[in-house]
Write a protein that holds these residues in place. Sequence first.
Motif, PDB file in Angstrom:
ATOM      1  N   ALA A  15     -29.205   5.395 -13.729  1.00 16.50           N
ATOM      2  CA  ALA A  15     -28.631   6.334 -13.596  1.00 16.50           C
ATOM      3  C   ALA A  15     -29.016   6.014 -11.650  1.00 16.50           C
ATOM      4  O   ALA A  15     -28.492   6.963 -11.378  1.00 16.50           O
ATOM      5  N   LEU A 109     -28.365  12.461 -10.918  1.00 10.77           N
ATOM      6  CA  LEU A 109     -28.925  11.033 -11.638  1.00 10.77           C
ATOM      7  C   LEU A 109     -29.707  10.154 -11.094  1.00 10.77           C
ATOM      8  O   LEU A 109     -30.931  10.839 -11.688  1.00 10.77           O
ATOM      9  N   ALA A 113     -33.245   9.952 -13.295  1.00 12.95           N
ATOM     10  CA  ALA A 113     -33.796   9.081 -13.125  1.00 12.95           C
ATOM     11  C   ALA A 113     -35.306   8.855 -12.787  1.00 12.95           C
ATOM     12  O   ALA A 113     -36.207   8.223 -12.992  1.00 12.95           O
ATOM     13  N   GLY A 188     -28.677  15.713 -16.979  1.00  9.12           N
ATOM     14  CA  GLY A 188     -28.177  15.526 -16.096  1.00  9.12           C
ATOM     15  C   GLY A 188     -27.065  17.180 -15.890  1.00  9.12           C
ATOM     16  O   GLY A 188     -26.588  16.618 -15.104  1.00  9.12           O
TER      17      GLY A 188
END
Length: 210
Positions: A15, A109, A113, A188
């Motif tokens: 990610a 993303l 992350a 996401g």
Amino acid sequence: MTRIKLKTETVVLAADLAGTLVFAIEGALSAMRSNLDLLGVMVISFIAALGGGVIRDLLIGATPPNAIRDWRYPVLTFCAGILTFVFHSTFQALPPTLIMVLDAAGLALFAVAGVEKATQFGIRPFVAMLMGTVTGVGGGVVRDILLSRVPAVLQVDIYATAAFFGAFVVVVGRRFGLSAGAAALVGGIACFSLRVVAATHGWHLPRADG
């Protein structure tokens, strides 16, 4: 436990790198619109792509930050910046809607992350969600400040809220037993969907009247 940790690290890395690529291109485009030279484009590309992750890593004690420790991050950023500069006519001709969609993907993303990495470091859920948000918007804020602009996150439709919502979904998913990959995917999608719908329909948080 080791297997779970490795899976989480893989999700974070994938990610992070994908978000880095998207935001590096977007940062380079912003720099070119401000008429910066090649060096300026590279600097803004680097900051837009990695600024949020560096802030997150410093706040959670993951030092030195990945942007410094892992060669893949700066190499990916600089390659994306150079290619965007060289093929500027092609990139600048991209439709605004596509740019918005790519930006939403990068935001999603990075939010995923960020919250996953914060969780790895034992950060409490609410603060981990904030770290996901910082990862998503931090680079853009620093980019806009360097370009002498009011940060977009403070004036556009729902943006940081979408990152926080996506991070929230990740945390809830993990609490309900989803794997790192599944929780990241659901979070996401939640972040991306909210951002795109908000941008399309002009949704925004309440503002004080005149």
